[in-house]
Design a protein around this motif. Sequence first.
Motif, PDB file in Angstrom:
ATOM      1  N   PHE A  33       0.839  -1.186   0.000  1.00  0.00           N
ATOM      2  CA  PHE A  33       0.000   0.000   0.000  1.00  0.00           C
ATOM      3  C   PHE A  33       0.876   1.239   0.000  1.00  0.00           C
ATOM      4  CE2 PHE A  33      -3.903  -1.999   0.159  1.00  0.00           C
ATOM      5  CZ  PHE A  33      -3.943  -2.975   1.133  1.00  0.00           C
ATOM      6  N   ARG A  34       0.325   2.305  -0.581  1.00  0.00           N
ATOM      7  CA  ARG A  34       1.078   3.563  -0.644  1.00  0.00           C
ATOM      8  C   ARG A  34       0.938   4.271   0.699  1.00  0.00           C
ATOM      9  NH1 ARG A  34      -0.671   8.389  -3.598  1.00  0.00           N
ATOM     10  NH2 ARG A  34      -2.604   7.214  -3.923  1.00  0.00           N
ATOM     11  N   LEU A  35       2.048   4.731   1.230  1.00  0.00           N
ATOM     12  CA  LEU A  35       2.001   5.402   2.528  1.00  0.00           C
ATOM     13  C   LEU A  35       2.140   6.902   2.323  1.00  0.00           C
ATOM     14  CD1 LEU A  35       4.274   3.051   4.615  1.00  0.00           C
ATOM     15  CD2 LEU A  35       1.816   3.289   4.769  1.00  0.00           C
ATOM     16  N   VAL A  36       1.218   7.670   2.898  1.00  0.00           N
ATOM     17  CA  VAL A  36       1.263   9.135   2.761  1.00  0.00           C
ATOM     18  C   VAL A  36       1.350   9.716   4.160  1.00  0.00           C
ATOM     19  CG1 VAL A  36      -0.034  11.145   2.014  1.00  0.00           C
ATOM     20  CG2 VAL A  36      -0.051   9.081   0.637  1.00  0.00           C
ATOM     21  N   HIS A  37       2.253  10.654   4.334  1.00  0.00           N
ATOM     22  CA  HIS A  37       2.454  11.216   5.676  1.00  0.00           C
ATOM     23  C   HIS A  37       1.427  12.303   5.937  1.00  0.00           C
ATOM     24  CE1 HIS A  37       4.667  12.046   9.334  1.00  0.00           C
ATOM     25  NE2 HIS A  37       4.605  13.344   9.057  1.00  0.00           N
ATOM     26  N   GLU A  38       0.453  12.013   6.804  1.00  0.00           N
ATOM     27  CA  GLU A  38      -0.614  12.982   7.103  1.00  0.00           C
ATOM     28  C   GLU A  38      -1.024  12.807   8.542  1.00  0.00           C
ATOM     29  OE1 GLU A  38      -3.319  12.740   3.278  1.00  0.00           O
ATOM     30  OE2 GLU A  38      -4.406  13.647   4.974  1.00  0.00           O
ATOM     31  N   PRO A  39      -0.294  13.365   9.477  1.00  0.00           N
ATOM     32  CA  PRO A  39      -0.579  13.084  10.893  1.00  0.00           C
ATOM     33  C   PRO A  39      -1.960  13.566  11.321  1.00  0.00           C
ATOM     34  CG  PRO A  39       1.516  14.257  10.612  1.00  0.00           C
ATOM     35  CD  PRO A  39       0.834  14.270   9.285  1.00  0.00           C
ATOM     36  N   SER A  40      -2.504  14.594  10.622  1.00  0.00           N
ATOM     37  CA  SER A  40      -3.783  15.142  11.065  1.00  0.00           C
ATOM     38  C   SER A  40      -4.960  14.290  10.610  1.00  0.00           C
ATOM     39  CB  SER A  40      -3.939  16.566  10.519  1.00  0.00           C
ATOM     40  OG  SER A  40      -3.751  16.533   9.110  1.00  0.00           O
ATOM     41  N   ASN A  41      -4.736  13.329   9.761  1.00  0.00           N
ATOM     42  CA  ASN A  41      -5.818  12.501   9.226  1.00  0.00           C
ATOM     43  C   ASN A  41      -6.295  11.528  10.304  1.00  0.00           C
ATOM     44  OD1 ASN A  41      -7.352  10.573   7.693  1.00  0.00           O
ATOM     45  ND2 ASN A  41      -6.234  11.240   5.864  1.00  0.00           N
ATOM     46  N   PRO A  42      -7.622  11.402  10.506  1.00  0.00           N
ATOM     47  CA  PRO A  42      -8.110  10.460  11.523  1.00  0.00           C
ATOM     48  C   PRO A  42      -7.728   9.020  11.254  1.00  0.00           C
ATOM     49  CG  PRO A  42      -9.926  11.380  10.234  1.00  0.00           C
ATOM     50  CD  PRO A  42      -8.712  12.166   9.882  1.00  0.00           C
ATOM     51  N   MET A  43      -7.414   8.700   9.976  1.00  0.00           N
ATOM     52  CA  MET A  43      -7.049   7.320   9.653  1.00  0.00           C
ATOM     53  C   MET A  43      -5.551   7.066   9.788  1.00  0.00           C
ATOM     54  SD  MET A  43      -9.994   6.096   8.417  1.00  0.00           S
ATOM     55  CE  MET A  43      -9.377   4.661   7.633  1.00  0.00           C
ATOM     56  N   ASP A  71      -1.870   6.153  11.194  1.00  0.00           N
ATOM     57  CA  ASP A  71      -1.424   5.236  12.251  1.00  0.00           C
ATOM     58  C   ASP A  71      -0.527   5.998  13.229  1.00  0.00           C
ATOM     59  OD1 ASP A  71       1.091   3.549  10.172  1.00  0.00           O
ATOM     60  OD2 ASP A  71       0.921   5.599  10.911  1.00  0.00           O
ATOM     61  N   GLU A  72       0.163   5.252  14.130  1.00  0.00           N
ATOM     62  CA  GLU A  72       0.876   5.954  15.206  1.00  0.00           C
ATOM     63  C   GLU A  72       2.051   6.782  14.690  1.00  0.00           C
ATOM     64  OE1 GLU A  72       0.385   2.740  15.183  1.00  0.00           O
ATOM     65  OE2 GLU A  72       2.307   1.767  14.831  1.00  0.00           O
ATOM     66  N   ASN A  73       2.588   6.467  13.473  1.00  0.00           N
ATOM     67  CA  ASN A  73       3.690   7.264  12.933  1.00  0.00           C
ATOM     68  C   ASN A  73       3.202   8.416  12.078  1.00  0.00           C
ATOM     69  OD1 ASN A  73       5.644   5.620  14.063  1.00  0.00           O
ATOM     70  ND2 ASN A  73       5.507   4.161  12.363  1.00  0.00           N
ATOM     71  N   GLY A  74       1.903   8.569  11.931  1.00  0.00           N
ATOM     72  CA  GLY A  74       1.370   9.658  11.130  1.00  0.00           C
ATOM     73  C   GLY A  74       1.198   9.297   9.662  1.00  0.00           C
ATOM     74  N   TYR A  75       1.363   8.015   9.322  1.00  0.00           N
ATOM     75  CA  TYR A  75       1.208   7.618   7.910  1.00  0.00           C
ATOM     76  C   TYR A  75      -0.186   7.066   7.672  1.00  0.00           C
ATOM     77  CZ  TYR A  75       6.159   8.136   6.973  1.00  0.00           C
ATOM     78  OH  TYR A  75       7.406   8.658   6.786  1.00  0.00           O
ATOM     79  N   VAL A  76      -0.759   7.452   6.514  1.00  0.00           N
ATOM     80  CA  VAL A  76      -2.050   6.913   6.092  1.00  0.00           C
ATOM     81  C   VAL A  76      -1.792   5.914   4.969  1.00  0.00           C
ATOM     82  CG1 VAL A  76      -4.312   7.470   5.178  1.00  0.00           C
ATOM     83  CG2 VAL A  76      -3.120   9.117   6.621  1.00  0.00           C
ATOM     84  N   LYS A  77      -2.426   4.721   5.089  1.00  0.00           N
ATOM     85  CA  LYS A  77      -2.262   3.713   4.021  1.00  0.00           C
ATOM     86  C   LYS A  77      -3.276   4.001   2.916  1.00  0.00           C
ATOM     87  CE  LYS A  77      -2.375  -0.284   6.226  1.00  0.00           C
ATOM     88  NZ  LYS A  77      -2.290  -1.744   6.469  1.00  0.00           N
ATOM     89  N   MET A  78      -2.792   4.292   1.689  1.00  0.00           N
ATOM     90  CA  MET A  78      -3.725   4.515   0.583  1.00  0.00           C
ATOM     91  C   MET A  78      -3.686   3.327  -0.372  1.00  0.00           C
ATOM     92  SD  MET A  78      -3.538   8.537   0.035  1.00  0.00           S
ATOM     93  CE  MET A  78      -5.156   8.356  -0.578  1.00  0.00           C
ATOM     94  N   SER A  79      -4.633   3.291  -1.298  1.00  0.00           N
ATOM     95  CA  SER A  79      -4.759   2.111  -2.161  1.00  0.00           C
ATOM     96  C   SER A  79      -3.513   1.944  -3.028  1.00  0.00           C
ATOM     97  CB  SER A  79      -5.987   2.245  -3.046  1.00  0.00           C
ATOM     98  OG  SER A  79      -5.631   2.843  -4.255  1.00  0.00           O
ATOM     99  N   ASN A  80      -3.253   0.710  -3.461  1.00  0.00           N
ATOM    100  CA  ASN A  80      -2.026   0.431  -4.215  1.00  0.00           C
ATOM    101  C   ASN A  80      -2.241   0.491  -5.724  1.00  0.00           C
ATOM    102  OD1 ASN A  80      -3.487  -1.834  -4.692  1.00  0.00           O
ATOM    103  ND2 ASN A  80      -1.964  -3.300  -3.956  1.00  0.00           N
ATOM    104  N   VAL A  81      -3.259   1.267  -6.137  1.00  0.00           N
ATOM    105  CA  VAL A  81      -3.514   1.403  -7.574  1.00  0.00           C
ATOM    106  C   VAL A  81      -2.445   2.289  -8.198  1.00  0.00           C
ATOM    107  CG1 VAL A  81      -5.066   2.419  -9.263  1.00  0.00           C
ATOM    108  CG2 VAL A  81      -5.980   1.049  -7.395  1.00  0.00           C
TER     109      VAL A  81
END
Lengths: 132, 134
Positions: A72-82, A84-94
């Motif tokens: 999965f693509r990891l995007v650094h977005e600490p403010s996003n409710p989704m 994880d603990e490091n501030g990365y959001v897992k986005m789709s692997n398309v």
Amino acid sequence: MFNIFKIAGSALSAQSVRLNTIASNLANAESVAGPNGEPYRARQVVFGAKLLEDGKGYSVEAGPIVESTAPFRLVHEPSNPMADENGYVKMSNVNAVEDMVNMISASRSYQNSTEVISSVKSMMQKTLQIGS
Amino acid sequence: MTSGLDRLISVQNASIGIRVARQQLLASNIANADTPNFKASDVDFKAELLRAMAPGRVPLGGLATTSSAHLQPPQSQSPVGVAYRVDHQGNLDGNTVDMDVERAQFAENNLRHDASITFINHLLRSVQQAVQGQ
């Protein structure tokens, strides 16, 4: 000769299934969480050749739809409710670029099959007009 | 029993049968352009036509029978001259169909089929004219 319509018809429907999966991939390219809590995984159709009954040609079948196992693509977005603990959001692997190229290839194959159908139709019509 | 008319159009007739079988193979190649591990094949037209014109050969549709006791000679399922196409550009998924080659062959086959039909028409018309005494 009528088997050619069956062959080209199977190609048309297989390419449509492929286009459908590509459309679904592109639509969900930016999605973060699916119904099962995981981001969307890119889908691909696997084609298979099927021998005709008279043994003189192969039609094509849109086989199983497999999900891509790319990470999965990891995007650094600490403010996003989704996030994880490091501030990365897992986005789709398309991979949108790959899917666009795939779409061009699928529509080209679709066009070729429609040309096959119209060519064979005119061949048969000419054959029917022998002697007239 | 071959009448004079059968003998007149026999070459073109055999040629049309092979062209149609070849058209089916080429359509298969085009339809399976994206299938992994599919190998493109084609008919060797010259070999097939020579085989078709050889004396004593069984015609494409089998021998005509008028009784259930009549036997059919054994026929091979696929044309003898079917061979795999030479692959110039390798493909990662094992597919050997080159769309440009297939489309060009398909168009050429279509044209030659139409040519055979035209020749048959001309031959029949010349017979008609001979009968009518023109």
